[in-house]
Design an enzyme around this catalytic site. Structure first.
Site, PDB file in Angstrom:
ATOM      1  N   CYS A   1     -24.032  -7.146 109.737  1.00 18.63           N
ATOM      2  CA  CYS A   1     -23.034  -8.161 110.106  1.00 18.63           C
ATOM      3  C   CYS A   1     -23.566  -9.001 111.260  1.00 18.63           C
ATOM      4  O   CYS A   1     -23.210 -10.165 111.399  1.00 18.63           O
ATOM      5  CB  CYS A   1     -21.717  -7.506 110.476  1.00 18.63           C
ATOM      6  SG  CYS A   1     -21.862  -6.317 111.828  1.00 18.63           S
TER       7      CYS A   1
ATOM      8  N   GLU B   1     -13.042  -5.771 110.742  1.00 16.36           N
ATOM      9  CA  GLU B   1     -14.413  -6.086 111.175  1.00 16.36           C
ATOM     10  C   GLU B   1     -15.107  -6.680 109.965  1.00 16.36           C
ATOM     11  O   GLU B   1     -15.538  -5.956 109.065  1.00 16.36           O
ATOM     12  CB  GLU B   1     -15.138  -4.806 111.628  1.00 16.36           C
ATOM     13  CG  GLU B   1     -14.579  -4.166 112.882  1.00 16.36           C
ATOM     14  CD  GLU B   1     -14.967  -4.900 114.155  1.00 16.36           C
ATOM     15  OE1 GLU B   1     -15.508  -6.026 114.076  1.00 16.36           O
ATOM     16  OE2 GLU B   1     -14.714  -4.349 115.243  1.00 16.36           O
TER      17      GLU B   1
HETATM   18  P1  NAD Z   1     -17.099  -4.640 100.844  1.00 13.62           P
HETATM   19  O1  NAD Z   1     -16.048  -5.543 101.331  1.00 13.62           O
HETATM   20  O2  NAD Z   1     -17.625  -4.836  99.476  1.00 13.62           O
HETATM   21  O3  NAD Z   1     -16.596  -3.100 100.898  1.00 13.62           O
HETATM   22  C1  NAD Z   1     -16.164  -2.509 102.090  1.00 13.62           C
HETATM   23  C2  NAD Z   1     -15.269  -1.322 101.775  1.00 13.62           C
HETATM   24  O4  NAD Z   1     -14.032  -1.803 101.248  1.00 13.62           O
HETATM   25  C3  NAD Z   1     -15.837  -0.365 100.743  1.00 13.62           C
HETATM   26  O5  NAD Z   1     -15.572   0.951 101.149  1.00 13.62           O
HETATM   27  C4  NAD Z   1     -15.039  -0.721  99.498  1.00 13.62           C
HETATM   28  O6  NAD Z   1     -14.942   0.321  98.554  1.00 13.62           O
HETATM   29  C5  NAD Z   1     -13.689  -1.042 100.092  1.00 13.62           C
HETATM   30  N1  NAD Z   1     -12.786  -1.843  99.256  1.00 13.62           N
HETATM   31  C6  NAD Z   1     -13.099  -2.710  98.270  1.00 13.62           C
HETATM   32  N2  NAD Z   1     -11.969  -3.262  97.768  1.00 13.62           N
HETATM   33  C7  NAD Z   1     -10.931  -2.744  98.450  1.00 13.62           C
HETATM   34  C8  NAD Z   1      -9.522  -2.929  98.402  1.00 13.62           C
HETATM   35  N3  NAD Z   1      -8.938  -3.778  97.555  1.00 13.62           N
HETATM   36  N4  NAD Z   1      -8.745  -2.225  99.264  1.00 13.62           N
HETATM   37  C9  NAD Z   1      -9.305  -1.386 100.168  1.00 13.62           C
HETATM   38  N5  NAD Z   1     -10.640  -1.160 100.238  1.00 13.62           N
HETATM   39  C10 NAD Z   1     -11.450  -1.837  99.397  1.00 13.62           C
HETATM   40  O7  NAD Z   1     -18.291  -4.697 101.912  1.00 13.62           O
HETATM   41  P2  NAD Z   1     -19.743  -4.049 101.854  1.00 13.62           P
HETATM   42  O8  NAD Z   1     -20.583  -4.748 100.845  1.00 13.62           O
HETATM   43  O9  NAD Z   1     -19.667  -2.573 101.812  1.00 13.62           O
HETATM   44  O10 NAD Z   1     -20.274  -4.420 103.318  1.00 13.62           O
HETATM   45  C11 NAD Z   1     -20.875  -5.627 103.602  1.00 13.62           C
HETATM   46  C12 NAD Z   1     -19.932  -6.545 104.361  1.00 13.62           C
HETATM   47  O11 NAD Z   1     -19.411  -5.885 105.488  1.00 13.62           O
HETATM   48  C13 NAD Z   1     -20.652  -7.770 104.914  1.00 13.62           C
HETATM   49  O12 NAD Z   1     -19.824  -8.884 104.771  1.00 13.62           O
HETATM   50  C14 NAD Z   1     -20.869  -7.419 106.360  1.00 13.62           C
HETATM   51  O13 NAD Z   1     -21.038  -8.520 107.215  1.00 13.62           O
HETATM   52  C15 NAD Z   1     -19.604  -6.679 106.660  1.00 13.62           C
HETATM   53  N6  NAD Z   1     -19.783  -5.814 107.816  1.00 13.62           N
HETATM   54  C16 NAD Z   1     -19.110  -6.136 108.963  1.00 13.62           C
HETATM   55  C17 NAD Z   1     -19.300  -5.362 110.093  1.00 13.62           C
HETATM   56  C18 NAD Z   1     -18.590  -5.682 111.373  1.00 13.62           C
HETATM   57  O14 NAD Z   1     -18.589  -4.825 112.269  1.00 13.62           O
HETATM   58  N7  NAD Z   1     -17.996  -6.865 111.541  1.00 13.62           N
HETATM   59  C19 NAD Z   1     -20.158  -4.261 110.055  1.00 13.62           C
HETATM   60  C20 NAD Z   1     -20.812  -3.971 108.869  1.00 13.62           C
HETATM   61  C21 NAD Z   1     -20.614  -4.751 107.755  1.00 13.62           C
END
Ligand code: NAD
Length: 523
Positions: A275, A241
């Site tokens: 998002c 997502e």
């Molecule tokens: P992010 O990608 O920075 O982090 C998301 C998660 O991934 C965190 O828990 C982080 O610690 C983890 N992570 C980071 N590197 C990783 C790796 N190498 N392996 C595994 N896990 C890892 O995102 P964010 O800043 O927390 O959230 C914002 C983003 O999320 C925006 O792009 C937003 O659009 C998206 N988002 C999408 C939805 C959806 O349903 N499509 C919903 C909410 C947010």
């Protein structure tokens, strides 16, 4: 709440309105993750034995727990993510409550073993069934922006389907993550069924490395690609997502007052860090000026401040780095000819992460603001000649999460919706489908793959098993060994019987076809 002080390997919970550290959580050592998974597997094996009805009853208790603790939950979500308290109640608490209610009352029906009718006469003597079985342990990797609604919206269906969950919440909202685990414990779900591990990206990577049975990842496109690669390496299925760049199409026959209110709310709710934020608005030329004026005027009325103030409509962004990202996109857009109609300034007087809700007109697709996710309080407008141009513009994006169409002709709205490349299209509303438990959520293209929420989201959390029962167990099958000319001839009659274009021809072949079934020479 178990915030631990003075631990070197810790993750801080920070109030984005002030920049103050409000809690500190021990980071889970990556080397502990395999043991955590082992405990989860043990808990899951017992949990999956419980009848579905009993699992649903436990979910009802979870719903009651969330309801009883809703004020405390909303306070914490507001404090740690910065959003106005009303949004914590609507978007995090309400969505979580309804998710628990939906699956507690519907999972019995949604996961019921299903009969599979067969159309082909050759297999009429068999009965087929679909069984839905849990995967085992589901790894949830969550973002910070809906720190309750997203992990709970995924953990609840995972658990009702008979799985255990290991949740790695965002390092920006560790306290909310801990609360998710605590709610399951408080509701009386078995120990180790839902475990929370605390840390950053390296811990997310360690979770995948430890080999859960499926990963549900929600976050940015860049991280999503890393997650997909790591999962592919271990052949772990995953749902992604990812980000969005949702378009809003405003046709000339739309109600300008209502649509401009939707544009303002859709662009600034959660300070634009959703998002499903409205990130691009395409307005038909005839109403573009009036629409832009209304958006600018309504934006100027919004109250910016800490989420804990009941009058606040737009809170802080999550971290100063995110403010800088928005500023950089705005600078570039203005240098390329965009005009600011409202806002546009950082508000350091209020705190380290405040930025005014901003309306920008005359944006075009050469600008980063129209290509990359902004994820901030920006309402970006562009006038278009007609609906055709609006659809073309909406589809001119790597993202494909959701979109909206505004028109007083709902049939036309649905026709246009069919042409938009997105996982969901709303006609005359924005983003709210996320709160409809029956509505699947998920994207196309750079917005990811797979679905959460609804029956489709539940089916992502089960393995489908087809069970086939032969009702004439003593009869050898027509297609088994004992091949000869006679069987070749009978097989051909059989094909004619099933597929010849004329019925006459089919009936004539019936007898020959039956020779395959009642043949003599078999091995
Ligand atoms: P992010 O990608 O920075 O982090 C998301 C998660 O991934 C965190 O828990 C982080 O610690 C983890 N992570 C980071 N590197 C990783 C790796 N190498 N392996 C595994 N896990 C890892 O995102 P964010 O800043 O927390 O959230 C914002 C983003 O999320 C925006 O792009 C937003 O659009 C998206 N988002 C999408 C939805 C959806 O349903 N499509 C919903 C909410 C947010």
């Amino acid at each position: 709440m178990a915030a631990l002080a003075s631990i070197s390997s810790s993750v801080d919970s920070i109030d984005p309105a002030t920049g103050d550290v409000i809690g500190r959580f021990r980071v889970t050592p990556p080397s502990d993750v395999p043991q955590i998974l082992t405990r989860a597997r043990r808990a899951q094996a017992a949990w999956a034995e419980e009848p579905l009805r009993a699992r649903c009853a436990r979910l009802r208790r979870l719903r009651e727990t969330i309801y009883e603790r809703r004020q405390e939950i909303a306070d914490l979500v507001t404090r740690e993510s910065g959003k106005p308290r009303v949004e914590a109640l609507f978007a995090d608490v309400l969505v979580s409550l309804d998710t628990a209610h939906y699956y507690a009352t519907q999972a019995g029906e949604l996961l019921r073993t299903e009969r599979v009718p067969h159309h082909n006469p050759a297999v009429k003597a068999k009965s087929g069934w679909l069984h839905y079985e849990p995967y085992g342990v589901i790894g949830l990797i969550a973002p910070w922006n809906y720190p309750l609604a997203i992990p709970l919206g995924q953990a609840i269906p995972a658990v009702v389907a008979g799985n255990a969950v290991v949740l790695k919440p965002s390092e920006l909202t560790p306290w909310c993550g801990a609360l998710v685990g605590e709610l399951f414990t408080h509701a009386g779900l078995p120990a180790d069924l839902v475990q929370v591990i605390q840390g950053g990206g390296e811990l997310g990577a360690a979770l995948i490395q430890a080999g859960p049975d499926k990963i549900i990842f929600t976050g940015s496109v860049a991280t999503g690609k890393r997650v997909a690669e790591a999962c592919a390496h271990r052949l772990i299925p995953c749902v992604l997502e990812l980000g969005g760049k949702d378009a809003m199409i405003v046709l000339a026959d739309a109600d300008v007052e209502v649509a401009s209110s939707a544009a303002v709310w859709g662009s600034f709710t959660n300070c634009g860090q959703a998002c499903l934020s409205v990130e691009r608005i395409y307005v038909e030329h005839e109403i573009a000026e009036r629409f832009s004026e209304r958006c600018a005027a309504k934006t100027q009325l919004l109250k910016l401040g800490p989420g804990s103030d009941p009058h606040t409509e737009v809170g802080p962004m999550i971290r100063p780095g995110q403010v800088e990202r928005v500023e950089a996109q705005l600078r570039e857009a203005i240098a390329r000819g965009a005009r600011i109609l409202a806002g546009g300034r950082r508000r350091s007087d209020l705190g380290p992460c405040f930025f005014e809700p901003t309306v920008v007109a005359d944006v075009d697709h050469s600008m980063r603001m129209m290509q990359e996710e902004t994820f901030g309080p920006v309402l970006a407008l562009r006038s278009v000649a007609d609906a055709e141009e609006a659809v073309a513009m909406a589809n001119d994006s790597a993202f494909g999460l959701a979109a909206s169409i505004w028109t007083s002709d709902s049939r036309r709205g649905r026709r246009l919706a069919a042409r938009i490349r997105a996982g969901a299209v709303m006609v005359n509303d924005v983003a709210s489908y996320f709160g409809i438990s029956e509505a699947p959520h998920g994207g196309r293209g750079a917005s990811g793959w797979g679905r959460t929420h609804s029956r489709l989201g539940l089916l992502e959390l089960v393995q489908v098993k087809y069970v086939d029962v032969d009702r004439v167990p003593h009869w050898p099958k027509a297609w088994w060994y004992g091949y000869n000319e006679e069987l070749g001839e009978a097989a051909d009659r059989f094909l004619e019987f099933l597929f010849a274009p004329e019925w006459r021809h089919r009936w004539r072949s019936a007898r020959g076809a039956m020779r395959a079934v009642f043949r003599g020479h078999r091995i």
